[in-house]
Design a protein around this motif. Structure first.
Motif, PDB file in Angstrom:
ATOM      1  N   ARG B  10       0.835  -1.206   0.000  1.00  0.00           N
ATOM      2  CA  ARG B  10       0.000   0.000   0.000  1.00  0.00           C
ATOM      3  C   ARG B  10       0.876   1.266   0.000  1.00  0.00           C
ATOM      4  NH1 ARG B  10      -5.474  -0.743   0.736  1.00  0.00           N
ATOM      5  NH2 ARG B  10      -6.095  -2.775   1.569  1.00  0.00           N
ATOM      6  N   ALA B  11       2.003   1.205   0.700  1.00  0.00           N
ATOM      7  CA  ALA B  11       2.935   2.340   0.692  1.00  0.00           C
ATOM      8  C   ALA B  11       3.470   2.571  -0.721  1.00  0.00           C
ATOM      9  CB  ALA B  11       4.084   2.086   1.666  1.00  0.00           C
ATOM     10  N   ARG B  21      -5.999   5.637  -6.910  1.00  0.00           N
ATOM     11  CA  ARG B  21      -6.009   4.687  -5.789  1.00  0.00           C
ATOM     12  C   ARG B  21      -7.414   4.482  -5.254  1.00  0.00           C
ATOM     13  NH1 ARG B  21      -2.986   6.720  -1.407  1.00  0.00           N
ATOM     14  NH2 ARG B  21      -2.313   8.542  -2.563  1.00  0.00           N
ATOM     15  N   ALA B  22      -8.191   5.556  -5.226  1.00  0.00           N
ATOM     16  CA  ALA B  22      -9.565   5.432  -4.728  1.00  0.00           C
ATOM     17  C   ALA B  22     -10.339   4.428  -5.577  1.00  0.00           C
ATOM     18  CB  ALA B  22     -10.249   6.798  -4.767  1.00  0.00           C
ATOM     19  N   GLU B  23      -9.993   4.385  -6.863  1.00  0.00           N
ATOM     20  CA  GLU B  23     -10.698   3.504  -7.791  1.00  0.00           C
ATOM     21  C   GLU B  23     -10.136   2.083  -7.791  1.00  0.00           C
ATOM     22  OE1 GLU B  23     -13.366   2.673 -11.021  1.00  0.00           O
ATOM     23  OE2 GLU B  23     -13.272   4.231  -9.528  1.00  0.00           O
ATOM     24  N   ARG B  24      -8.809   1.969  -7.623  1.00  0.00           N
ATOM     25  CA  ARG B  24      -8.143   0.695  -7.914  1.00  0.00           C
ATOM     26  C   ARG B  24      -7.449   0.015  -6.734  1.00  0.00           C
ATOM     27  NH1 ARG B  24      -9.393  -1.220 -13.065  1.00  0.00           N
ATOM     28  NH2 ARG B  24      -8.554   0.074 -14.725  1.00  0.00           N
ATOM     29  N   GLU B  25      -7.175   0.764  -5.661  1.00  0.00           N
ATOM     30  CA  GLU B  25      -6.252   0.240  -4.647  1.00  0.00           C
ATOM     31  C   GLU B  25      -6.672  -1.113  -4.081  1.00  0.00           C
ATOM     32  OE1 GLU B  25      -4.977   3.031  -1.730  1.00  0.00           O
ATOM     33  OE2 GLU B  25      -4.087   1.504  -0.453  1.00  0.00           O
ATOM     34  N   GLU B  26      -7.934  -1.227  -3.677  1.00  0.00           N
ATOM     35  CA  GLU B  26      -8.359  -2.481  -3.042  1.00  0.00           C
ATOM     36  C   GLU B  26      -8.233  -3.661  -4.004  1.00  0.00           C
ATOM     37  OE1 GLU B  26      -8.799  -2.703   0.118  1.00  0.00           O
ATOM     38  OE2 GLU B  26      -8.382  -0.551   0.162  1.00  0.00           O
ATOM     39  N   GLU B  27      -8.585  -3.390  -5.255  1.00  0.00           N
ATOM     40  CA  GLU B  27      -8.495  -4.426  -6.296  1.00  0.00           C
ATOM     41  C   GLU B  27      -7.031  -4.848  -6.501  1.00  0.00           C
ATOM     42  OE1 GLU B  27     -10.135  -2.733  -9.804  1.00  0.00           O
ATOM     43  OE2 GLU B  27      -9.914  -4.560 -10.997  1.00  0.00           O
ATOM     44  N   MET B  28      -6.152  -3.851  -6.572  1.00  0.00           N
ATOM     45  CA  MET B  28      -4.729  -4.151  -6.801  1.00  0.00           C
ATOM     46  C   MET B  28      -4.125  -4.898  -5.608  1.00  0.00           C
ATOM     47  SD  MET B  28      -3.532  -0.603  -8.655  1.00  0.00           S
ATOM     48  CE  MET B  28      -1.932  -1.165  -9.267  1.00  0.00           C
ATOM     49  N   VAL B  29      -4.491  -4.476  -4.404  1.00  0.00           N
ATOM     50  CA  VAL B  29      -3.968  -5.150  -3.211  1.00  0.00           C
ATOM     51  C   VAL B  29      -4.424  -6.610  -3.201  1.00  0.00           C
ATOM     52  CG1 VAL B  29      -4.151  -5.267  -0.690  1.00  0.00           C
ATOM     53  CG2 VAL B  29      -3.752  -3.073  -1.801  1.00  0.00           C
ATOM     54  N   GLY B  30      -5.689  -6.843  -3.557  1.00  0.00           N
ATOM     55  CA  GLY B  30      -6.217  -8.211  -3.594  1.00  0.00           C
ATOM     56  C   GLY B  30      -5.441  -9.089  -4.561  1.00  0.00           C
ATOM     57  N   ILE B  31      -5.157  -8.557  -5.758  1.00  0.00           N
ATOM     58  CA  ILE B  31      -4.413  -9.337  -6.760  1.00  0.00           C
ATOM     59  C   ILE B  31      -2.983  -9.585  -6.290  1.00  0.00           C
ATOM     60  CG2 ILE B  31      -3.515  -9.341  -9.115  1.00  0.00           C
ATOM     61  CD1 ILE B  31      -5.856  -7.583  -9.885  1.00  0.00           C
ATOM     62  N   PHE B  32      -2.370  -8.536  -5.743  1.00  0.00           N
ATOM     63  CA  PHE B  32      -0.978  -8.667  -5.308  1.00  0.00           C
ATOM     64  C   PHE B  32      -0.843  -9.734  -4.214  1.00  0.00           C
ATOM     65  CE2 PHE B  32       2.354  -7.456  -2.270  1.00  0.00           C
ATOM     66  CZ  PHE B  32       3.456  -7.602  -3.094  1.00  0.00           C
TER      67      PHE B  32
END
Lengths: 104, 238
Positions: B10-11, B21-32
Motif C-alpha cells: 500500500r505504501a 487509488r480510490a478507484e483501484r487500490e483495493e483491487e490491486m492489493v487483492g491481486i498482489f
C-alpha cells in the motif's frame, strides 16, 4: 498490439475474469514466459478499456477482498481476431520460407 | 489485520494519484496478495523491484496521461527542448561553415533524430536518441570535472539537454498522444533557418548559444504547436 495486450485479450476471450485470474491465465497461455506484475496488468487493462476492447463486468468480494471482473467487448473480439489472422499469416509465411530452405 | 507485506505494498501504491487509488487500490492489493504465499512472506516480504518498477511505470503513465495538465506540460517541455537543440545544431553547423571550428555532428545527428522521431510518431527512436545524447553529455561533464575543465560552461550546455531527455522519457510513454506534426515541423524548419542565419552571420559565443533558445521559444510561441495535438491516439511504439 503488444504481446501482453494480446494475451490479456485471449485470456478474456473465454469468459469474464478478475485481475488475478487474468494474471494466472496469461502465465498459463504463455507457458510461464509472461508473468504480469500488478502494475503492468493495470497499465494493459487501462489501455484496453480506453480503446473499448474490454470493459468491466461485475464486482465480487472474495475473502474480504474486492474482485472486479473484466470481459471482452465486441470490438475486443474483432481486434483479437484481426491480430490472430495477422500472426497466422506471418507464421504461414515464415513456415513456407523455412520449408523452402530445408528443401534446398 | 493487515500484514506487513500489505502495508508495504500500500505504501508503494502511494506513487499513484489519489483518484486512481480510490478507484483501484483495493483491487490491486487483492491481486498482489493473491500471488504471494506464506506467513513468513506476509511478515517479512517486500513487493520486490519488479513490482515497484511496474507500479512506477503505471504512475508515470497515469499522472502524465493524455489531456492531463502535467502530461501536456512535460510533453511541451520535451518537444520544445528538442526543437531548441535542433535550432542550436543548425546554428552550430552554420558557424562552423563560416568561421571554422569543431563540428559535433554526431551530437547534432542524435538530437535531430530524436526530434524527427517524435514528430514522425517513432516514440522508441526519439527516446533512445535523446537518452544516448544525454548520456554522452554526462560523460562530457564528468570529463570536464575530472580534468578541472570549464564545468560551468559545460553544464550550461548540458543541463537543458538533460531536462529535455527526462521530459521525453517521462512524457512520451506508450499511451502518450502524438505531437502536432505539421506545426512542430514548420516551427523546427523556421527555427533552424533562423538559427543557421544567426550562426552564419555572428561568431558563436555563449550569448549566441542562449540566442538559439530565444529563437526556439519564439517559434514555439508563434506556431503554438500544443494547440494542434490530437488527443487520445497513442504514438506508435516503432
Amino acid at each position: 498490439m503488444s504481446e501482453q495486450a494480446f494475451l490479456v485479450l485471449t485470456a478474456l476471450a473465454e469468459e469474464p475474469l478478475h485481475g488475478y485470474a487474468v494474471v494466472q491465465s496469461v502465465e498459463s497461455l504463455s507457458e510461464g514466459r509472461v508473468v504480469l506484475r500488478v502494475g503492468t496488468l493495470y497499465g494493459v487493462l487501462d489501455r484496453l478499456v480506453a480503446e473499448g476492447l474490454t470493459e468491466r463486468d461485475r464486482e465480487e468480494v472474495h475473502q474480504g477482498r474486492l474482485r472486479r471482473y473484466y470481459r471482452l467487448t465486441d470490438a475486443g473480439v474483432r481486434a483479437l481476431s484481426a491480430e490472430v489472422a495477422r500472426l497466422s499469416a506471418n507464421v504461414r509465411a515464415a513456415s513456407s520460407v523455412l520449408r523452402a530452405r530445408e528443401a534446398r | 489485520m493487515s500484514s506487513n507485506l500489505e502495508r508495504r505494498y500500500r505504501a508503494l501504491l502511494r506513487v499513484l494519484p489519489v483518484w486512481y487509488r480510490a478507484e483501484r487500490e483495493e483491487e490491486m492489493v487483492g491481486i498482489f496478495l493473491a500471488g504471494r504465499d506464506g506467513d513468513l512472506d506476509a511478515e517479512y516480504g517486500w513487493p520486490g523491484w519488479g513490482e515497484a518498477w511496474a507500479t512506477l511505470g503505471l504512475a508515470v503513465r497515469v499522472r502524465l496521461r493524455a489531456r492531463s495538465r502535467a502530461g501536456d506540460v512535460v510533453r511541451l517541455v520535451a518537444s520544445a527542448g528538442l526543437l531548441g537543440h535542433v535550432v542550436s545544431a543548425a546554428q552550430g553547423a552554420a558557424a562552423v561553415v563560416r568561421f571554422g571550428g569543431v563540428w559535433t555532428g554526431w551530437f547534432d545527428a542524435l538530437v535531430v533524430a530524436a526530434f524527427v522521431g517524435l514528430v514522425a510518431g517513432r516514440r522508441v527512436m526519439a527516446r533512445v536518441a535523446v537518452a544516448v545524447a544525454a548520456l554522452c553529455g554526462v560523460v562530457v561533464a564528468l570529463r570536464a570535472a575530472l580534468s578541472a575543465g570549464p564545468v560551468g560552461w559545460v553544464l550550461v550546455v548540458q543541463v537543458p539537454l538533460w531536462v529535455t531527455a527526462v521530459a521525453v522519457l517521462l512524457g512520451f510513454h506508450r499511451e502518450a498522444p502524438p505531437v502536432a506534426r505539421v506545426r512542430w515541423s514548420v516551427a523546427a524548419v523556421v527555427g533552424a533557418v533562423v538559427g543557421a542565419v544567426w550562426g552564419f552571420l555572428v561568431p558563436l559565443s555563449m550569448a549566441g548559444f542562449g540566442g538559439a533558445w530565444l529563437v526556439a521559444a519564439a517559434v514555439v510561441v508563434v506556431f503554438r504547436p500544443w494547440a494542434g495535438v490530437r488527443a487520445g491516439t497513442p504514438v506508435s511504439a516503432g
